[in-house]
Scaffold this motif. Structure first.
Motif, short mmCIF file in Angstrom:
data_model
loop_
_atom_site.label_atom_id
_atom_site.label_comp_id
_atom_site.label_asym_id
_atom_site.label_seq_id
_atom_site.Cartn_x
_atom_site.Cartn_y
_atom_site.Cartn_z
N TYR A 174 -6.88 -5.59 3.21
CA TYR A 174 -5.46 -5.66 2.83
C TYR A 174 -4.95 -7.06 3.12
CZ TYR A 174 -0.47 -4.57 2.67
OH TYR A 174 0.87 -4.55 2.37
N HIS A 205 0.81 -1.22 0.00
CA HIS A 205 0.00 0.00 0.00
C HIS A 205 0.84 1.26 0.00
CE1 HIS A 205 0.65 0.89 4.30
NE2 HIS A 205 0.72 -0.42 4.39
N ASN A 265 -0.23 5.92 1.79
CA ASN A 265 -1.64 5.52 1.69
C ASN A 265 -2.08 4.78 2.94
OD1 ASN A 265 -2.04 6.32 -1.10
ND2 ASN A 265 -0.74 4.60 -1.66
N ASP A 266 -3.33 4.95 3.28
CA ASP A 266 -3.92 4.12 4.34
C ASP A 266 -4.05 2.70 3.81
OD1 ASP A 266 -4.19 6.29 6.08
OD2 ASP A 266 -6.19 6.78 5.32
N LEU A 267 -4.21 1.75 4.71
CA LEU A 267 -4.44 0.37 4.27
C LEU A 267 -5.74 0.31 3.48
CD1 LEU A 267 -3.56 -1.72 7.45
CD2 LEU A 267 -2.34 -1.71 5.28
#
Length: 182
Positions: A50, A40, A44-46
């Protein structure tokens, strides 16, 4: 030939499943991936669900149908688990009389063009923002992001068929379309 084009899965098993479901229903014979497949990245956030190991298994199941280029989050370690090449910085595609320079977008993009000529097509991901436009004789295409879209866009992918490039969401709605032969 019909191609599905996608970018920036970023290890989301949920959106990889959505993408492959759309691919199966599309009638496309090749899946072109524009990088950032498993990780990711620190900015970026997960993404939703994920699970890179699940993404590996799903993509390896289609290894003979995938063309891929390296994204800025893709590494040699990723290549060790994926059974199709991912470390090329670009791919040149000749499709229906069109010359397409496919890359991730972190090195070459509309602000830093690769060695292409007027009439050629630059196809990239990276920004997570969908694009289908002509600029100074060059067509720039970006299917957006499968899992982490930006700019208020939904998760999207592209279909290239008969010199028409469409960007669709996972409900099958056409978000943007451009005729590349005009």
């Amino acid at each position: 030939m019909k191609y599905m084009i996608a970018s920036d899965i970023h290890g989301s098993a949920y959106y990889c499943r959505e993408l492959l479901h759309a691919y199966e229903g599309s009638g496309a014979s090749r899946l072109v991936l524009l990088g950032d497949l498993l990780y990711h990245g620190p900015r970026n956030d997960l993404p939703r669900d994920y699970a890179p190991k699940e993404v590996i298994a799903m993509l390896n199941g289609l290894k003979d149908q995938i063309y891929s280029v390296r994204g800025n989050c893709d590494t040699e370690v990723d290549q060790m688990v994926l059974e199709f090449p991912i470390l090329g910085d670009y791919a040149l595609l000749a499709v229906d009389g069109l010359t397409i320079y496919a890359t991730h977008g972190h090195i070459y993009n509309q602000d830093h063009l690769p060695p292409i000529q007027k009439g050629d097509i630059l196809l990239h991901g990276h920004t997570h923002i969908l694009t289908a436009e002509r600029d100074q004789g060059i067509t720039v295409l970006n299917p957006g992001s499968v899992s982490i879209p930006k700019g208020g866009n939904p998760p999207t992918y592209g279909i290239l068929e008969d010199q028409v490039f469409r960007i669709l969401d996972f409900d099958g709605n056409v978000i943007k379309e451009i005729n590349l032969g005009e």
